[in-house]
Design an enzyme around this catalytic site. Structure first.
Site, mmCIF file in Angstrom:
data_model
loop_
_atom_site.group_PDB
_atom_site.id
_atom_site.type_symbol
_atom_site.label_atom_id
_atom_site.label_comp_id
_atom_site.label_asym_id
_atom_site.label_seq_id
_atom_site.Cartn_x
_atom_site.Cartn_y
_atom_site.Cartn_z
ATOM 1 N N HIS A 49 -5.521 0.117 2.933
ATOM 2 C CA HIS A 49 -5.165 -0.872 3.670
ATOM 3 C C HIS A 49 -4.653 -0.269 5.148
ATOM 4 O O HIS A 49 -4.483 1.023 5.386
ATOM 5 C CB HIS A 49 -4.126 -1.926 3.206
HETATM 6 P P1 TYD Z 1 0.178 -2.229 -2.697
HETATM 7 O O1 TYD Z 1 0.605 -2.400 -1.468
HETATM 8 O O2 TYD Z 1 -0.844 -2.665 -3.592
HETATM 9 O O3 TYD Z 1 0.598 -0.681 -3.062
HETATM 10 P P2 TYD Z 1 -0.174 0.810 -2.510
HETATM 11 O O4 TYD Z 1 -0.203 0.503 -0.875
HETATM 12 O O5 TYD Z 1 0.479 1.757 -2.908
HETATM 13 O O6 TYD Z 1 -1.730 0.415 -3.073
HETATM 14 O O7 TYD Z 1 1.676 -2.743 -3.570
HETATM 15 C C1 TYD Z 1 1.823 -3.203 -5.014
HETATM 16 C C2 TYD Z 1 2.583 -4.114 -5.258
HETATM 17 O O8 TYD Z 1 3.975 -4.069 -4.846
HETATM 18 C C3 TYD Z 1 1.818 -5.513 -4.504
HETATM 19 O O9 TYD Z 1 1.997 -6.560 -5.349
HETATM 20 C C4 TYD Z 1 3.097 -5.681 -3.442
HETATM 21 C C5 TYD Z 1 4.299 -5.188 -3.946
HETATM 22 N N1 TYD Z 1 5.180 -4.588 -2.827
HETATM 23 C C6 TYD Z 1 6.454 -5.141 -2.513
HETATM 24 O O10 TYD Z 1 6.721 -6.201 -3.143
HETATM 25 N N2 TYD Z 1 7.231 -4.552 -1.762
HETATM 26 C C7 TYD Z 1 6.830 -3.399 -1.082
HETATM 27 O O11 TYD Z 1 7.639 -2.820 -0.288
HETATM 28 C C8 TYD Z 1 5.713 -2.839 -1.295
HETATM 29 C C9 TYD Z 1 5.287 -1.557 -0.666
HETATM 30 C C10 TYD Z 1 4.757 -3.302 -2.320
#
Ligand code: TYD
Length: 132
Positions: A49
Site C-alpha cells: 500500500h
Molecule cells: P495492515 O495495514 O493490513 O498491515 P500491514 O501494512 O503490515 O500489511 O493492518 C492490519 C490491520 O490492523 C488492519 O485491519 C488495520 C489495522 N490497523 C489499525 O487498526 N491501526 C493501525 O495503526 C494499523 C497500522 C493497522
C-alpha cells in the site's frame, strides 16, 4: 524516491546500548502513533500500500525483512536488519514488506493517527495518484 535510511545515534557503555527517537529532532516529523509488527512468517508479504498523508520511520528491533519501495517510476529494495537504522518513508510511496525472518520485530513510528481513508491499497490507483 521519498525515502532515506537514518543512522540513529547509539548510546553504549558496558551495560549495553540505548537509542532514543524524538519527534522533529532526530526524525523529521511529530510523532502521533507507534505500532509494531511481530510473529512474522517468511513467506507472508505485508504492506502493499501507499499513504497519501502518512510519513513513518521503521526500525527492525530484531530480525530482518526486505522493503520494496516504489514511487511509481522506480523500484528499490532496502534490507532492514539493524536496530540502529531507521527507514524513513514519506508520502506517496508504494511499499511491500517481504522475506521476514521468523520472529522479526518491526517498530513503526508514524506521523498521523490511523486513518484507513488515507491509504492507497491498489497499485493501479497508486499509479493514477502519483501521475495525476
Ligand atoms: P495492515 O495495514 O493490513 O498491515 P500491514 O501494512 O503490515 O500489511 O493492518 C492490519 C490491520 O490492523 C488492519 O485491519 C488495520 C489495522 N490497523 C489499525 O487498526 N491501526 C493501525 O495503526 C494499523 C497500522 C493497522
Amino acid at each position: 524516491m521519498n525515502y532515506k535510511l537514518i543512522d540513529l545515534h547509539v548510546y553504549g557503555d558496558e551495560r549495553g546500548k540505548l537509542i532514543s527517537i524524538e519527534g522533529n529532532k532526530n526524525i523529521p516529523f511529530d510523532i502521533k502513533r507507534v505500532y509494531w509488527i511481530f510473529d512474522t512468517i517468511p513467506e507472508q508479504d505485508r504492506g502493499c500500500h501507499a499513504h497519501k498523508e502518512l510519513e513513518q520511520i521503521i526500525v527492525a528491533m530484531d530480525g530482518a525483512c526486505q522493503f520494496v519501495l516504489d514511487d511509481g517510476k522506480t523500484r528499490e529494495t532496502v534490507y532492514l536488519n539493524r536496530p540502529d537504522k531507521g527507514l524513513y518513508i514519506g508520502k506517496n510511496m508504494w511499499r511491500e514488506m517481504k522475506h521476514f525472518s521468523y520472529g522479526c520485530k518491526l517498530m513503526i513510528i508514524a506521523s498521523t493517527y490511523y486513518n484507513e481513508d488515507e491509504y492507497i491499497r491498489n497499485y493501479e490507483d497508486f499509479l493514477k495518484e502519483v501521475n495525476a
